[in-house]
Every structure is written in C-alpha cells, then in structure tokens.
Design a protein around this motif. Structure first.
Motif, PDB file in Angstrom:
ATOM      1  N   ARG A 262     -17.937  -1.952 -11.980  1.00 58.61           N
ATOM      2  CA  ARG A 262     -17.562  -2.767 -11.226  1.00 58.61           C
ATOM      3  C   ARG A 262     -18.568  -3.750 -10.760  1.00 58.61           C
ATOM      4  O   ARG A 262     -18.412  -4.547  -9.862  1.00 58.61           O
ATOM      5  CB  ARG A 262     -16.605  -2.175  -9.920  1.00 58.61           C
ATOM      6  CG  ARG A 262     -15.422  -1.782 -10.419  1.00 58.61           C
ATOM      7  CD  ARG A 262     -14.599  -1.094  -9.372  1.00 58.61           C
ATOM      8  NE  ARG A 262     -13.180  -1.028  -9.534  1.00 58.61           N
ATOM      9  CZ  ARG A 262     -12.560   0.036 -10.185  1.00 58.61           C
ATOM     10  NH1 ARG A 262     -13.274   0.765 -11.018  1.00 58.61           N
ATOM     11  NH2 ARG A 262     -11.351   0.248 -10.374  1.00 58.61           N
TER      12      ARG A 262
ATOM     13  N   ASN B  89       3.059  11.317  -9.483  1.00 59.62           N
ATOM     14  CA  ASN B  89       2.327  11.555 -10.602  1.00 59.62           C
ATOM     15  C   ASN B  89       1.781  12.921 -10.608  1.00 59.62           C
ATOM     16  O   ASN B  89       1.096  13.266  -9.607  1.00 59.62           O
ATOM     17  CB  ASN B  89       1.357  10.384 -11.166  1.00 59.62           C
ATOM     18  CG  ASN B  89       2.113   9.412 -11.850  1.00 59.62           C
ATOM     19  OD1 ASN B  89       3.557   9.329 -12.117  1.00 59.62           O
ATOM     20  ND2 ASN B  89       1.164   8.448 -11.891  1.00 59.62           N
TER      21      ASN B  89
ATOM     22  N   ILE C 285      -6.790  -5.025  -2.525  1.00 60.12           N
ATOM     23  CA  ILE C 285      -5.884  -3.526  -2.589  1.00 60.12           C
ATOM     24  C   ILE C 285      -5.819  -3.354  -3.932  1.00 60.12           C
ATOM     25  O   ILE C 285      -5.120  -1.948  -4.239  1.00 60.12           O
ATOM     26  CB  ILE C 285      -4.754  -3.691  -1.871  1.00 60.12           C
ATOM     27  CG1 ILE C 285      -3.823  -4.802  -2.193  1.00 60.12           C
ATOM     28  CG2 ILE C 285      -4.980  -3.911  -0.075  1.00 60.12           C
ATOM     29  CD1 ILE C 285      -2.189  -4.888  -1.510  1.00 60.12           C
TER      30      ILE C 285
ATOM     31  N   PHE D 234      -2.902   7.548 -10.385  1.00 58.47           N
ATOM     32  CA  PHE D 234      -2.774   6.764 -11.414  1.00 58.47           C
ATOM     33  C   PHE D 234      -3.951   6.651 -12.369  1.00 58.47           C
ATOM     34  O   PHE D 234      -3.623   6.547 -13.648  1.00 58.47           O
ATOM     35  CB  PHE D 234      -2.753   5.154 -10.841  1.00 58.47           C
ATOM     36  CG  PHE D 234      -1.581   4.961  -9.969  1.00 58.47           C
ATOM     37  CD1 PHE D 234      -0.121   5.238 -10.738  1.00 58.47           C
ATOM     38  CD2 PHE D 234      -1.569   4.302  -8.585  1.00 58.47           C
ATOM     39  CE1 PHE D 234       1.062   4.858  -9.660  1.00 58.47           C
ATOM     40  CE2 PHE D 234      -0.368   4.146  -8.084  1.00 58.47           C
ATOM     41  CZ  PHE D 234       0.864   4.462  -8.387  1.00 58.47           C
TER      42      PHE D 234
ATOM     43  N   ILE E  57       0.678  -4.979  -9.164  1.00 52.81           N
ATOM     44  CA  ILE E  57       0.237  -5.249  -7.852  1.00 52.81           C
ATOM     45  C   ILE E  57      -0.250  -6.691  -7.452  1.00 52.81           C
ATOM     46  O   ILE E  57       0.220  -6.918  -6.473  1.00 52.81           O
ATOM     47  CB  ILE E  57      -1.131  -4.358  -7.513  1.00 52.81           C
ATOM     48  CG1 ILE E  57      -0.400  -2.665  -7.769  1.00 52.81           C
ATOM     49  CG2 ILE E  57      -1.566  -4.541  -6.093  1.00 52.81           C
ATOM     50  CD1 ILE E  57      -1.700  -1.860  -7.672  1.00 52.81           C
TER      51      ILE E  57
ATOM     52  N   ASP F 221      -7.826  -2.822  -6.493  1.00 52.11           N
ATOM     53  CA  ASP F 221      -8.618  -1.562  -6.828  1.00 52.11           C
ATOM     54  C   ASP F 221      -8.353  -0.257  -5.831  1.00 52.11           C
ATOM     55  O   ASP F 221      -8.579   0.694  -6.445  1.00 52.11           O
ATOM     56  CB  ASP F 221     -10.061  -2.074  -6.698  1.00 52.11           C
ATOM     57  CG  ASP F 221     -10.446  -2.851  -7.849  1.00 52.11           C
ATOM     58  OD1 ASP F 221      -9.745  -2.874  -8.922  1.00 52.11           O
ATOM     59  OD2 ASP F 221     -11.522  -3.149  -8.131  1.00 52.11           O
ATOM     60  N   SER F 222      -8.212  -0.686  -4.434  1.00 53.10           N
ATOM     61  CA  SER F 222      -8.046   0.710  -3.780  1.00 53.10           C
ATOM     62  C   SER F 222      -6.677   1.428  -4.385  1.00 53.10           C
ATOM     63  O   SER F 222      -6.812   2.676  -4.651  1.00 53.10           O
ATOM     64  CB  SER F 222      -7.369   0.266  -2.373  1.00 53.10           C
ATOM     65  OG  SER F 222      -7.901  -0.909  -1.972  1.00 53.10           O
ATOM     66  N   LEU F 223      -5.596   0.791  -4.841  1.00 53.22           N
ATOM     67  CA  LEU F 223      -4.463   1.438  -5.441  1.00 53.22           C
ATOM     68  C   LEU F 223      -4.741   2.014  -6.623  1.00 53.22           C
ATOM     69  O   LEU F 223      -4.520   3.086  -6.930  1.00 53.22           O
ATOM     70  CB  LEU F 223      -3.202   0.573  -5.368  1.00 53.22           C
ATOM     71  CG  LEU F 223      -2.873   0.153  -3.802  1.00 53.22           C
ATOM     72  CD1 LEU F 223      -1.702  -0.755  -4.029  1.00 53.22           C
ATOM     73  CD2 LEU F 223      -2.262   1.580  -3.320  1.00 53.22           C
ATOM     74  N   ILE F 224      -5.421   1.095  -7.584  1.00 57.52           N
ATOM     75  CA  ILE F 224      -5.533   1.762  -8.880  1.00 57.52           C
ATOM     76  C   ILE F 224      -6.535   2.873  -9.175  1.00 57.52           C
ATOM     77  O   ILE F 224      -6.754   3.599  -9.987  1.00 57.52           O
ATOM     78  CB  ILE F 224      -5.856   0.677 -10.035  1.00 57.52           C
ATOM     79  CG1 ILE F 224      -7.422   0.177  -9.901  1.00 57.52           C
ATOM     80  CG2 ILE F 224      -4.735  -0.457 -10.129  1.00 57.52           C
ATOM     81  CD1 ILE F 224      -8.057  -0.221 -10.823  1.00 57.52           C
ATOM     82  N   SER F 225      -7.654   2.823  -7.849  1.00 58.18           N
ATOM     83  CA  SER F 225      -8.454   3.823  -7.974  1.00 58.18           C
ATOM     84  C   SER F 225      -8.063   5.425  -7.626  1.00 58.18           C
ATOM     85  O   SER F 225      -8.421   6.196  -7.575  1.00 58.18           O
ATOM     86  CB  SER F 225      -9.504   3.733  -7.028  1.00 58.18           C
ATOM     87  OG  SER F 225     -10.159   2.443  -7.502  1.00 58.18           O
ATOM     88  N   ARG F 226      -6.445   5.558  -7.088  1.00 57.49           N
ATOM     89  CA  ARG F 226      -5.886   6.533  -6.853  1.00 57.49           C
ATOM     90  C   ARG F 226      -6.001   7.661  -8.067  1.00 57.49           C
ATOM     91  O   ARG F 226      -5.463   6.891  -9.121  1.00 57.49           O
ATOM     92  CB  ARG F 226      -4.451   6.572  -6.184  1.00 57.49           C
ATOM     93  CG  ARG F 226      -4.400   5.901  -4.821  1.00 57.49           C
ATOM     94  CD  ARG F 226      -3.128   5.989  -4.078  1.00 57.49           C
ATOM     95  NE  ARG F 226      -2.696   7.360  -4.203  1.00 57.49           N
ATOM     96  CZ  ARG F 226      -2.815   8.125  -3.105  1.00 57.49           C
ATOM     97  NH1 ARG F 226      -3.516   7.782  -2.076  1.00 57.49           N
ATOM     98  NH2 ARG F 226      -2.427   9.477  -3.064  1.00 57.49           N
TER      99      ARG F 226
ATOM    100  N   ILE G  77       0.946  -1.088  -0.141  1.00 58.73           N
ATOM    101  CA  ILE G  77       0.028   0.234  -0.107  1.00 58.73           C
ATOM    102  C   ILE G  77       0.781   1.300   0.163  1.00 58.73           C
ATOM    103  O   ILE G  77       0.686   2.197  -0.825  1.00 58.73           O
ATOM    104  CB  ILE G  77      -0.905  -0.175   1.241  1.00 58.73           C
ATOM    105  CG1 ILE G  77      -2.109  -1.062   1.045  1.00 58.73           C
ATOM    106  CG2 ILE G  77      -1.583   1.241   1.550  1.00 58.73           C
ATOM    107  CD1 ILE G  77      -3.161  -0.618   0.209  1.00 58.73           C
TER     108      ILE G  77
ATOM    109  N   PHE H 154       3.037   1.769  -3.240  1.00 58.33           N
ATOM    110  CA  PHE H 154       2.139   2.276  -4.771  1.00 58.33           C
ATOM    111  C   PHE H 154       1.615   3.585  -4.116  1.00 58.33           C
ATOM    112  O   PHE H 154       1.577   4.560  -5.249  1.00 58.33           O
ATOM    113  CB  PHE H 154       1.090   1.269  -5.188  1.00 58.33           C
ATOM    114  CG  PHE H 154       1.942   0.194  -5.667  1.00 58.33           C
ATOM    115  CD1 PHE H 154       2.345   0.316  -7.024  1.00 58.33           C
ATOM    116  CD2 PHE H 154       2.079  -1.240  -5.153  1.00 58.33           C
ATOM    117  CE1 PHE H 154       2.744  -0.651  -7.760  1.00 58.33           C
ATOM    118  CE2 PHE H 154       2.818  -2.238  -5.633  1.00 58.33           C
ATOM    119  CZ  PHE H 154       3.001  -1.927  -7.135  1.00 58.33           C
TER     120      PHE H 154
END
Lengths: 496, 414
Positions: free
Chosen positions: A103, A76, B37, B47, B292, B39-44, A66, A69
């Motif tokens: 989703r 960015n 995690i 990104f 990920i 989806d948690s991360l790629i939803s930032r 976590i 990333f």
C-alpha cells in the motif's frame, strides 16, 4: 458433540439483508470536492449517449455500509479464525506486513504506463522476485504475467506448443495423470491439445511403465503435479523426465503443491522443463475469498525465447526496463505486467523468511501433515500408505458403511469450529478427505482438529443422523444447490 | 529480514516509483479517489483470508457480497446476468469473444482497431490455436469505428464483433448503429468497457449481446497494472456458456435464503477439458473493493462522479486545443482525448517530468499513423492547476519542434 466447546461456541450473529433492501432515496456515503473547472451540460456534450437513470443502484449511508459488510464478514470462516485444512489449497497465514508493503503510495498508485525512469522501484520488485523464484525452482527464466495458476498453465502450454512448433511440429496431445487438478485438462484444451489420461499405479504415483508405453512423438508434454494430489512425492521423477525427454517431450510441473518442496529440492534439478507457481498458495498472498491469485511460470533456457512479452531487462546504463522486441514470444496473456500487488506480498514473504526460514517452513508443513496423519490413522481409512509430504488423503470407506460420506463429515467439522478439508478430490480416491494443515498451525490447533475428527468418527458409529444433517450451528443449514442450478437466480430484482 | 527492514525496503522502492508525480495517464488504468472504508472493510480477516466459497454454510459473507456485485454490474451495464469476476479487462474481453464463438459455432472475429492494443494482443494470443480467424476494422475521422469498413469485414462466418466504448481514444462508440449492422449478419456484439466510471453518465451498451468490463476504476488501486477486476455480463440466455464463477440464490432446509456457487457444470473442476474456460481463480477481493465502491457512490454519486470526469476532460481538451490539435473532435468523449503536437510527445513528457508531471501516453508505438499523438486522461483527481501547468508546458515549444533526444527514442521502442 463432546468436545465442541474447546474450539467454538455459538454466539449471536447479526441478520443482514441485501444492500438493495436497505436503500432509500436521499441517503449518501459520498461527497465530491467542489468542481474547479466550469460545469458542463452533459446533454449537450453527449446527446443521445447520455444516460438518464442508473437503475436500482443503492443509496445508503456510510455507517450502514460499514455495518453491512462487517456483518457479512462475520458469516465467513477464515484463516484468521483457525485452521483451514483445504488440501492442495495451502491456506497458510497471510502476514500483515505484506499488506502494508503493497500500500505504499508509489506502489499502490504506480501507473503501468508511467515512464521507466520513474518506475525503477516497481521494476526492481519484478526483478528481485523473479530472481528469488528462479533460485527456488532451479529454473533459468520466468514470466510473472499470468494472473492465476490456471492462467499459468495456459501460458506454459502456449510455450510448449511454440517450442515444438519451432522444431517443425506442434505435436498433438498432452498426458495428464488421472489425479490431476481439473484446470490441467481444461488448459491443455485451450491450447489445442488433445488430453490423454495417464493412470496411477497402486501407490498413487505415475505408472512409469505405462508412461513409457504411452509416450511417443505425438506427445507434447506431461503435466505433472509433484508432490501429486495424494501428497505423495513422485520418487521416479528422474525416470519420468528421461522418458519424456528421450522422445522430445517436455515435463510440465503444476506447482500447486510447491509448499512441500521449497528450500529442499528444486524442480529444475529433477528434470522439469517448465512449471507454474501459485503465489496465493506457497507464497502467502491472501486468497481473498477466491482471488486475486498470481501464477508465474518458470522455464528452462530452451523455452526462454517464448516467454510472454514484455520481459524485464537491465539496460546498458544499469537501469531496469521492459523489453518488447521478442520475436518468438507467445504474446501477451494479459494487459500490463501481471498482478503486481501480489508480487509485492510474495516478495515480502520471501524476505521475512529468508533461505533458512523457507526451508523450515517446508519441513514444518510436512511434519504437520504427518502429525495429522498419525492422529487420524485408525479413525479413517488411508487408501495409500505411501509417505505423505505436505498433505494427507484419507477416504470415507469406514464411515460409508453407515451411509456417511466425506461431504457429511466435512459439514460436521464446521460445527466443531473448523473449515472443511477438500472433499471428493483427487478423483482417484472415492470419497476423499484431503487435508493440508500447512506450517502455520500449532500443535494445539492440530490437536483440536484431530480431536474433532475422531469425535465425528465416533458420532458416525453412534448417531450417523447427527452427522448426515450437519452443520447444525451455522446461520444457514445445507443449501439446495440442485434447485439453485435448475432455476438460477443470479441477481436481486426489486419486488414487483 | 526483520519486519522493520521489510517495510523500509518497500518504502524505498515506492520512492523510486514516482510516488509524488501528478499523472495524466489513463489508457485502461485510471486514477480515481478510493474512499477509505474500502480498505477498512477488505482488510477484515474474514474477507481477506477466506478461500473460494465452495462451502456455502461458512462463506455466506463472500457469497452474498458477490451476489450484490453481480446485481449492480447488471444494473450498470444493462445486461441480465454478470459473473463473479475475471482476471482483468483484457482476459474478460478475450473470454467474451470465445463465448460468442461457442454460441454461434462460427470461426471468425472482427475486432475494432480502437480496442485497447494490449487487449487485442491478448485476444490474438488466446486465439492462435483455437482456429479462429481475426480481422480488424479501422476507425474514421471521428475516432469511432468506420461503419462502412465494419459492414464489409463481417462475413457469414463472423461469430462476433468486438468493440470498446469509450474506445482507446476516449471516444464513445455509437453502439446502437454498430449493433444494427452486426445483428443483421447474425453475428454477436461484444462490447468492452475499460473505464467503469463512464457508466455513470454514458448510456450503457444495452444492444450488446455480451459486455466485458474492466472495473478497476471502481475503487481498485492502479498498482502498476494489477490486480484488477474483469467482469463478463450478458443476456440471460447465454449464461450456460459464460466462463467463470457465478453466485446464485438458494434456500436451506428451513427455507431460509442463502447463496451458493452455481452452474458449476460449466467449470473445469467438473468438466475438465470440456469446460467453458480453464479459469478457476477469480478476483474476489478486488470484486469486493468494486462492490463497496459501487455501494458508496450508488445511484446518485456515480452520476455526479462521472459528470466531474466529463467536466475536467472537457476543460482540459479545450485548453489543449488552443496550443495543439485535439483529434477526433467529431465524436463525444468521456475522460480521455488525443492531442496531436508538432513536437515529439516524448520530448514534451520529459519536460513535464521535470515538473513532477507525467504527460499523456504517446501513441506512436500502437498507432504509428497518428504521428505525434498522445492520449491524455483527466479524472476527478486532476486539478485545474495541474491542467493549466501541463498545457503551458505543452505549448512552450509548439512551432519550434525539436527532434527527440536519444533517451526518448529508447522509450519509443516500448
């Protein structure tokens, strides 16, 4: 840097190594449920095909992943942080409801080969989006299969070739204006067409007389971006179409700049025979750091038999299905049906806006580009005075006198809290600054941008070195791309 | 529409799309667990809403993650370089073949018939105007490529041989033996890997010259067929003919490590019609999901995950074999297998649908010679209960085969 604090302020940014540098044996972020079938002896089942080690794959914990990333993400720039004025890229807001829609269990987990009778939801989405895009473009039929804009170009040109072949002669070449995106000539080459350059006139538009002179029975198609890459609408588009059609040629439109037209004019009404759309530009699906895109190709009736297969049809019982029996089809351009997840997002965007909203979007996009044009005229050279649509192209002519080029100005813009505009494109404008604000920007954000650009123009006069050495506020300064290409390091290796 | 109406509309479409069915489908699209995690991360937003990282100073997050992706793909495939991703497995395989054609300056290609039929279709679409001659090599009783036929089909003009492993029947090819035959004739070996999880327990195709992968299994939703994540990996010496984006390490003015898009002279925005490919967009956000996923499972987890897939399908194949014939028993398989029944598989599948189950993919359309065969897949998500139920339903009418009903025949036309 007079106004810098208005948009951005320096703040702490975390250092973070490569994930491999954080790895140590025994850490894990995964857990499998207990096996409910007998365990197997992999060595016995696989023999020499069994793999014994997985090399240098990482071993890290969940919180480390976590943080890894999340830290990377903060390095960015993104639309979510501010205006992203890349010309021809249409960096508009990506609505979050699109993400929610994509989703839902049945859509996210739908298998491409599940029976049609339990795929009616997905098929309905394919059909509804197809109908909306056909209406927006004024065309007769569409394929959603291509995975990106360039893939759409390839698909479109395959259909062009199949069309001419069906008339007995595939023809030899494709005309492409010198202002075109690089994918146009590359796509034409893939389909076996020679590329012939078409020069622009002094207004940055297609030279209609030159086109008439170059057009003959060897020309399969003209690939035209409209509005073109200068953000200028090809006003003589009807004439251009007539010239092509008179000699049996086709007019292909690159829909990269469709954000200037949606709801106002329809390419199908001004003589275009086929075109691709970029759902990741005009229809708000996220760019995601470079994809996934989606590049549907809409065509006129004459090209319909050549569409990639399968196509969605309504069956006799009223349900939807795929039709594979398409003897004249150019074939498949990818497995399954295309980037379905992007269809969901684009359709959600169309629903949210409705016809009036889409028209308003276009008007706002054009208004915003002209607001910026007005704001920067005088500070930057405007090589073509033709009216702008959704984007405006300046040149670095005034700044070049001080040795400052478009890329330097772009890098300095980063210090002011903006992503650079598109540099050095289109090729017909030396030192181009190509700016596309999209409809998403408020007047406040654009004022900050104009202020930043004017401030940089002043800096160029007073302290060009400051601009030449920019950016000053990023984690890394300008990277040595030449050295990186000369001795490429394309992967991490463990220290020996 | 208001936001609530949009949500309702798509929820309704989701309900019409088999949202509560248990599936035994694979065939190039696999249902694996996706750790939350991802989806948690790629939803930032940083990104999700960033553009292609051309401006390196404000794109280091995307660039470093792609560099890690390229590294892990190399580790898993046994190749030396990997690109930043392609559209999907089918276009990756196709572009890999085109790459071999450029590298060898030869004009014919041999394709194993056990390569995914839709991948083969894509290749023939691309090849039709490139003046490339396509030949096929069939499969033998083991489900593997027929080595004798392969040997015969290679000519001095063969640029490459395209195989898939695990192949379309789930069988693992003998890459080493195939590579020997191919290389002796001066041709290149291109291996397509459709099921990435297999790399956790199956020896990668180290003898290949180019590997084309579909990485969907690594954390990418099935999504009715896309977006997915193709990748091309190869020997380092071939990198200048590789299509697509590549991220490389660089240093800034103070000597600090950073990452950039590199070797752009291969690409269309520089070379225009002379580029290695017309590809521009890649699948960055999907590659991030894959990245990920690979990071989560890592060195040990990927192996354990692959072992569970192996165990589930071994169990299922053994159960099916009691009531029907599991074909190609001579070769090792990963998580798919072909079941031959006396009853029409569409009729069987209709019965399964009544129990909210989606049976294996009937192969008639692609391989008519296999008759009533269907391709079944079991992953770590497939429960023993589901397997036992499905086997029971398949067994129900074995020996009392019924002709397919009209509705089923319609599906055969697909």
């Amino acid at each position: 840097m007079k106004h810098m604090t208005r948009k951005a302020t320096r703040h702490v940014s975390h250092n973070e190594g490569l994930i491999f540098e954080k790895s140590s044996a025994g850490k894990a972020a995964w857990k499998l449920p207990p096996l409910d079938v007998p365990e197997v002896d992999a060595a016995k089942l696989l023999g020499s095909l069994q793999r014994n080690h997985l090399g240098h794959m990482p071993e890290v914990s969940e919180i480390e992943i976590i943080r890894h990333f999340t830290r990377l993400s903060t390095w960015n720039y993104a639309i979510d942080l501010g205006m992203y004025p890349l010309g021809s890229c249409t960096m508009k807001y990506n609505p979050r409801v699109n993400e929610v829609a994509s989703r839902f269990e049945g859509l996210a987990n739908g298998h491409p080969y599940q029976p049609e009778k339990i795929s009616q939801g997905a098929l309905r989405i394919l059909k509804t989006l197809s109908e909306c895009l056909i209406e927006i473009t004024g065309m007769d039929a569409i394929t959603l299969q291509p995975a990106a804009g360039a893939h759409g170009e390839l698909t479109g040109l395959l259909m062009v070739r199949a069309h001419h072949q069906s008339k007995g002669h595939p023809r030899k070449k494709v005309l492409i204006p010198d202002s075109a995106h690089g994918t146009n000539p590359a796509s034409a080459a893939t389909v076996g067409y020679a590329v012939e350059n078409l020069k622009s006139n002094s207004q940055g538009m297609v030279d209609v007389a030159a086109l008439a002179a170059q057009m003959n029975e060897d020309v399969a198609a003209l690939m035209l971006t409209n509005p073109n890459t200068l953000g200028v609408f090809e006003r003589e588009i009807h004439k251009i179409a007539d010239i092509m059609h008179a000699k049996g040629g086709l007019l292909y439109m690159d829909g990269a700049n469709m954000n200037a037209l949606v709801g106002k004019v329809r390419p199908g009404d001004f003589g275009v025979d086929l075109m691709h759309l970029n759902l990741h530009k005009t229809f708000s699906t996220p760019h995601g750091g470079g994809g996934p895109g989606s590049g549907p190709v809409a065509v006129k009736k004459i090209l319909e038999p050549f569409l990639p297969k399968p196509v969605v049809i309504t069956k006799s019982d009223g349900t939807l299905g795929f039709e594979y029996d398409r003897p004249q089809s150019v074939g498949r351009v990818r497995a399954f049906y295309g980037n379905f997840g992007m269809f969901v997002r684009a359709l959600a965007y169309i629903f949210a806006n409705g016809p009036d909203g889409l028209r308003q979007t276009t008007e706002d996009a054009v208004l915003n580009a002209n607001y910026i044009r007005k704001g920067l005229e005088g500070s930057y050279d405007l090589p073509y005075s033709t009216p702008s649509m959704h984007e405006v192209v300046f040149s670095d002519k005034l700044q070049a006198k001080k040795g400052v080029r478009t890329m330097d100005i772009a890098k300095r813009l980063i210090d002011y809290g903006f992503h650079p505009y598109t540099t050095a494109f289109p090729l017909i404008v030396p030192g181009a600054l190509m700016i596309e604000p999209t409809e998403s920007e408020s007047m406040e954000e654009m004022d900050l941008f104009i202020e930043a650009m004017r401030s940089i123009a002043e800096e160029v006069e007073e302290d060009p070195q400051m601009v030449l050495s920019a950016p000053h506020c990023t984690r890394v300064s300008r990277l040595d791309e030449v050295a990186a290409a000369r001795k490429p390091v394309l992967r991490w290796k463990p220290p020996s | 529409m208001a936001e609530s109406e949009i949500v309702d509309w798509f929820r309704e479409r989701s309900r019409e799309n088999g949202h509560d069915y248990t599936s035994f489908l694979g065939a190039g699209a696999y249902y694996h667990y996706r750790p939350v995690i991802i989806d948690s991360l790629i939803s930032r937003g940083e990104f999700l809403t960033a553009y292609t990282p051309y401006q390196a100073e404000v794109s280091q997050g995307t660039l470093q993650s792609i560099f890690e992706f390229q590294t892990m793909i190399c580790e898993l495939t046994g190749m030396e370089v990997a690109n930043a991703s392609m559209y999907d497995g089918s276009t990756a395989a196709t572009e890999a073949v085109m790459m071999a054609v450029r590298l060898t300056a030869r004009r014919s290609v041999v394709i194993a018939r056990s390569v995914h039929p839709e991948y083969r279709e894509v290749l023939s679409t691309y090849a039709q105007y490139e003046d490339i001659v396509l030949a096929t090599a069939g499969f033998g009783d083991s489900g593997r490529i027929d080595l004798k036929e392969l040997q015969k089909s290679i000519t001095p003009d063969t640029a490459c041989v395209l195989i898939q492993s695990p192949n379309f029947f789930g069988t693992i090819e003998d890459v080493a033996a195939i590579a020997d035959i191919v290389h002796k004739q001066g041709a290149m070996l291109v291996v397509s890997i459709p099921e990435a999880v297999s790399l956790g327990i199956i020896e990668p195709p180290r003898q290949a010259d180019i590997v084309a992968m579909e990485a969907q299994s690594f954390g990418v939703p099935l999504g009715f067929g896309g977006p997915y994540c193709g990748v091309i990996a190869s020997r380092e010496q071939y990198v200048r003919q590789m299509p697509g984006r590549l991220v490389g390490q660089a240093t800034d003015r103070s000597g600090k490590r950073g990452f950039v898009l590199t070797l752009a002279t291969r690409e269309q925005h520089i070379r225009r019609e002379k580029a290695t490919s017309n590809i521009c967009t890649n699948q960055a956000l999907v590659a991030l999901m894959v990245n990920i996923f690979m990071t989560i499972y890592g060195k040990v987890g990927l192996r354990e995950l692959a072992k569970q897939n192996l165990a589930k399908s071994a169990y299922a194949a053994a159960q099916f074999n009691k009531h029907a014939e599991v074909l190609f028993s001579g070769g090792s398989r990963f998580n798919e297998f072909v079941v031959q029944t006396s009853e029409d598989p569409y009729a069987i599948n209709n019965r399964l649908l009544g129990h909210k189950m989606i049976g294996g993919l009937p192969l008639k359309k692609f391989y008519p010679e296999l008759g009533n065969a269907s391709l079944w897949c079991c992953t770590e998500m497939t429960t023993r209960t589901a397997i036992d139920t499905a086997v029971g339903l398949v067994a129900e009418s074995q020996g009392a085969a019924q002709p397919a009903r009209e509705a089923d025949v319609e599906e055969v036309a697909r």
